[in-house]
Design an enzyme around this catalytic site. Structure first.
Site, PDB file in Angstrom:
ATOM      1  N   SER A  82      69.854  48.397 -20.362  1.00  0.00           N
ATOM      2  CA  SER A  82      69.269  48.788 -19.079  1.00  0.00           C
ATOM      3  C   SER A  82      68.453  50.065 -19.209  1.00  0.00           C
ATOM      4  O   SER A  82      67.447  50.235 -18.522  1.00  0.00           O
ATOM      5  CB  SER A  82      70.354  48.938 -18.012  1.00  0.00           C
ATOM      6  OG  SER A  82      71.311  49.899 -18.398  1.00  0.00           O
ATOM      7  N   GLU A  83      68.882  50.981 -20.094  1.00  0.00           N
ATOM      8  CA  GLU A  83      68.086  52.187 -20.347  1.00  0.00           C
ATOM      9  C   GLU A  83      68.183  52.589 -21.817  1.00  0.00           C
ATOM     10  O   GLU A  83      69.249  52.506 -22.432  1.00  0.00           O
ATOM     11  CB  GLU A  83      68.564  53.376 -19.502  1.00  0.00           C
ATOM     12  CG  GLU A  83      68.458  53.179 -18.005  1.00  0.00           C
ATOM     13  CD  GLU A  83      67.052  53.223 -17.464  1.00  0.00           C
ATOM     14  OE1 GLU A  83      66.136  53.661 -18.196  1.00  0.00           O
ATOM     15  OE2 GLU A  83      66.871  52.827 -16.300  1.00  0.00           O
ATOM     16  N   THR A  84      67.054  53.025 -22.340  1.00  0.00           N
ATOM     17  CA  THR A  84      66.993  53.761 -23.601  1.00  0.00           C
ATOM     18  C   THR A  84      66.395  55.117 -23.269  1.00  0.00           C
ATOM     19  O   THR A  84      65.369  55.195 -22.586  1.00  0.00           O
ATOM     20  CB  THR A  84      66.126  53.031 -24.632  1.00  0.00           C
ATOM     21  OG1 THR A  84      66.738  51.779 -24.964  1.00  0.00           O
ATOM     22  CG2 THR A  84      65.954  53.857 -25.892  1.00  0.00           C
TER      23      THR A  84
END
Length: 292
Positions: free
Chosen positions: A48-50
């Site tokens: 969902s996030e890097t």
């Protein structure tokens, strides 16, 4: 000359148990990278996030400061709670900072993360040498009434869930109140229909069952940003806190992110400063180096 390796760590945020909470990839950069590279790596991780950290030169006698950017698999975002918590955990747990406070320079201004000691539960499986959580100082996200009146479309996108209220956040998400936390937990989102709804994504929330130990449940769906469901969305809680402040008449909450992975967020709302303090734990689950 060989390529410089980029160290990364995947951290599960808002949990002290591996493979729960919300995973984020944290990449520590020695130099700036172009946006195409940053987005390509985020797509490769497909979480969902890097997020990307780069050390900044701070004035003497101040807290360590890092540049911080967040990317979903398809785009950069302005605010992300769980990846910020993951970044702070990475810096604290690997001994990369010597203080209990870190400052992050972001699209949403300076965000602060603090290491807060607390007793470790006897059944905890976290990897910390001593018990502590991380507190994030974030801006409030406003929630207001919307002129979007198609309750049926929202209900269909949530597989027929009973919609009590439709609001909108200042980040462009629909903010939907359901009758109960149980209905939030049991909701079966229709991702294709949510993809076609106006706005960025959909936050759903409802009051927690009595005796559960929580104040409210929530979930967040954002397929337009490559995230069918964000397991524990920190920035959504920046909208949930002021909303439930009005509903429950208090400023301190324990919230359950009722996604299949689940996660717990402790919240304090500072009405005067319009800040939300999110507290949670995190656990590192893998590490390595990027070869590109």
């Amino acid at each position: 000359m060989g390529k410089k390796l980029v160290k990364y760590c995947v951290v599960d945020a808002f949990t002290d148990t591996a493979f729960k909470g919300n995973p984020a990839a944290v990449c520590l950069l020695e130099e700036e990278k172009d946006d195409k590279w940053l987005q390509s790596v985020a797509a490769e991780f497909n979480l969902s996030e890097t997020c990307y950290l780069i050390p900044l030169i701070e004035p003497a006698n101040t807290n360590p400061r890092f540049g911080l950017r967040w990317f979903t698999p398809v785009d950069e975002v302005d605010l992300c709670g769980h990846a910020t918590l993951a970044a702070a955990h990475f810096l604290f747990s690997y001994g990369l900072v010597k203080t209990d406070t870190i400052e992050f320079s972001t699209r949403s201004g300076i965000l602060i993360a603090k290491r807060v000691p607390e007793p470790k539960a006897s059944n905890s499986q976290d990897d910390w040498p001593t018990g502590y959580s991380i507190e994030l100082d974030f801006p409030v996200v406003q929630v207001a009434e919307t002129n979007f009146n198609d309750v049926l479309a929202i209900s269909k996108s949530l597989n027929g869930a009973s919609v009590v209220e439709i609001n909108e956040t200042s980040m462009g998400d629909h903010f939907i109140l359901l009758p109960s936390g149980e209905e939030v937990f049991e909701c079966q989102p229709q991702i294709d229909l949510i993809q076609n709804c106006p706005g960025r994504g959909i936050i759903i929330t409802g009051p927690a069952p009595q005796g559960s130990g929580f104040d409210f449940y929530s979930r967040f769906f954002c397929p337009k940003f490559g995230i069918n469901e964000d397991p524990v969305c920190g920035s959504a809680h920046c909208a949930l806190a002021p909303y439930w402040r009005k509903k429950l008449g208090k400023c301190d909450f324990v919230a359950l992110a009722a996604s299949p992975r689940g996660g717990v967020v402790k919240l304090h709302l500072d009405d005067e400063k319009q800040r939300v303090f999110l507290r949670g734990k995190a656990v590192a689950v893998m590490e390595g180096s990027l070869l590109v």
